[in-house]
Design a protein around this motif. Structure first.
Motif, PDB file in Angstrom:
ATOM      1  N   ARG A 351      34.333 -18.286  57.176  1.00 19.49           N
ATOM      2  CA  ARG A 351      35.586 -18.733  56.565  1.00 19.49           C
ATOM      3  C   ARG A 351      35.887 -20.101  57.023  1.00 19.49           C
ATOM      4  N   GLY A 354      34.031 -22.620  55.044  1.00 20.27           N
ATOM      5  CA  GLY A 354      34.206 -22.481  53.766  1.00 20.27           C
ATOM      6  C   GLY A 354      33.071 -21.827  53.074  1.00 20.27           C
ATOM      7  N   GLU A 392      29.271 -25.870  51.911  1.00 19.94           N
ATOM      8  CA  GLU A 392      30.798 -25.163  51.508  1.00 19.94           C
ATOM      9  C   GLU A 392      30.805 -24.648  50.259  1.00 19.94           C
ATOM     10  N   GLY A 393      31.238 -23.531  50.226  1.00 18.79           N
ATOM     11  CA  GLY A 393      31.453 -22.888  48.657  1.00 18.79           C
ATOM     12  C   GLY A 393      30.315 -21.933  48.489  1.00 18.79           C
TER      13      GLY A 393
END
Length: 481
Positions: A351, A354, A392-393
């Protein structure tokens, strides 16, 4: 047959094997014996004429006619019907010019046209003179081969004490099938009488030698199979030297000495790396503690990061060296629980970066016999790699299927195809997106998998990224056997 047969022979190099050399010597020896004891005597000794199929046919005709003449002379009417005799009928079938004439006690029995030799050679006038009756005790006997005409011919006349018999045949130009077969049998017996004992002796000796050789070869192959399955990282005990041929024992003894030397070298290497990794941890901990009291700043952060990486290297080296040393750590373990715990420990890290770390499972429980600490380490290293190479993502999925495969899939740049084979070697690093490491994480994974006799696979799934799958064998119960 392929390149090799069931015993590992390559037909192209059979002459280099002990069995091939034995077979070659036996073939040469048998060939010499066949020539010396069979062919050579046949070239120097003329077989009996009875071996000639045509002569054999003529002899069979003489046997039938003489038996008939003798039976009729002793007791009129006791002879068989010559027209139905199978031997004479077979001769007639192969020789259209065949004829015979038999006269016993004034009775004539004949087959075929033409003047009998009995008349053309004046045996009829001799019979009318009745010499045996005129001179008491006189016996007249005569027999002639090749009397005349086409083919083989024969006649026999007997007059003793008033009892007369005569038979003749002519026109035998072709042998019968039975006579030819009989001749072949006689010829075979003639050959066997010369070379049979030699061939039997050589064959028996070859069988004995071959059995002894095959038994010893099976023993050698057993040792070869053990050597072929030798794992340098887990050397077994020494190979057995008892029960092997004396010629092979020095080779096995040298192999055992090599195993002792390699095992000792591995022990020294493991001891050095374990000791080095263990001793590094204390000064690194002290160094990190001292760095913590420094003023905040980019230099401190950099030094702390470097110390953290060195500590991680020491810990991984220590883990790599100690895998497989604790036998008692293997126990009944639930792979679902272990995997879930590893994923849960890394959710916070994911988390913060990300990333979306997901755990999917197709079973509620999957029992394995394993060292749970090592299984957690292996799965954790694979997940850490996936998180490290994800942006990220992106999503990292950990899925446990019904077959016991733990599949960790990321959406990162993937693994170059030319680096897959060396991926699990120690200190092999894959640098993408500016990431780098010591290259020990997957080496530890491979050692853990080998320790549990499992499997590991790396693939490039559709849609990009990479998937690393770990396989742990299910726990066997009494019902599974």
């Amino acid at each position: 047959m392929g390149e090799e047969d069931g015993l590992g022979f390559n037909p192209r190099t059979l002459h280099r094997s002990m069995f091939g050399q034995l077979a070659l010597i036996t073939v040469l020896f048998v060939g010499f014996g066949v020539y010396f004891f069979t062919i050579r005597p046949l070239l120097s000794v003329e077989p009996s004429g009875v071996a000639d199929p045509l002569a054999r046919t003529a002899t069979r005709a003489s046997d039938v006619l003489s038996r008939f003449a003798f039976a009729e002379r002793e007791k009129p009417g006791s002879g068989d019907d010559l027209s139905q005799d199978p031997v004479l009928r077979e001769i007639e079938a192969h020789n259209p010019n065949f004829r015979y004439f038999v006269r016993v006690n004034g009775q004539n029995y004949r087959r075929g046209e033409g003047t009998p030799f009995f008349i053309s050679l004046a045996f009829d006038r001799l019979e009318r003179q009745n010499l045996s009756a005129a001179y008491d005790g006189l016996c007249l006997n005569t027999a002639r081969d090749e009397v005349g005409g086409r083919g083989k011919s024969f006649l026999a006349y007997a007059d003793c004490g008033g009892q007369r018999s005569y038979y003749e045949y002519a026109g035998i130009e072709h042998p019968t099938t039975t006579a030819a077969a009989s001749s072949a049998q006689l010829y075979g017996k003639f050959i066997w009488s010369y070379g049979g004992l030699f061939l039997f002796t050589v064959g028996a000796a070859f069988v004995v030698f071959a059995v002894i050789l095959l038994i010893n070869m099976l023993r050698i192959r057993r040792v070869a199979a053990m050597a072929r399955d030798l794992d340098p990282d887990a050397l077994p005990g020494l190979f057995p030297e008892r029960g092997l041929p004396l010629e092979v024992t020095p080779l096995v003894s040298a192999l055992n000495q090599m195993i002792v030397s390699v095992d000792e070298a591995q022990r020294r290497q493991r001891f050095f790396l374990s000791a080095a990794a263990h001793e590094m941890r204390t000064p690194l901990t002290v160094l990190r503690t001292r760095l913590e009291i420094l003023d905040e700043g980019p230099l401190k952060d950099k030094l702390v990061s470097d110390v953290r990486r060195l500590t991680d290297l020491a810990n991984k080296l220590l883990t790599l060296m100690t895998i497989g040393e604790a036998e008692d750590a293997m126990r009944d373990t639930d792979l679902v629980t272990v995997t879930g715990r590893v994923v849960g420990e890394r959710e916070t890290v994911a988390r913060k970066r990300g990333l979306d770390l997901r755990f999917e499972r197709e079973v509620t429980s999957y029992r394995i016999r394993a060292d749970p600490g090592l299984v957690e380490t292996a799965i954790g290293n694979v997940i850490d790699n996936a998180l490290s190479f994800s942006a990220e993502g992106q999503v990292v999925t950990v899925r446990l299927d019904k077959a016991g495969w733990v599949r960790v899939r990321d959406q990162g740049p993937g693994i170059p195809a030319d680096q897959v084979k060396a991926l699990f070697e120690p200190f092999t690093r894959i640098s993408t997106r500016g990431r780098s490491g010591f290259g020990l994480g997957l080496a530890i994974v491979k050692s853990v998998i080998d320790r549990h006799k499992g499997a590991v696979e790396v693939s490039a799934p559709p849609g990009g990224g990479a998937e690393v799958a770990l396989r742990f064998s299910p726990l066997q119960t009494e019902g599974d056997f």
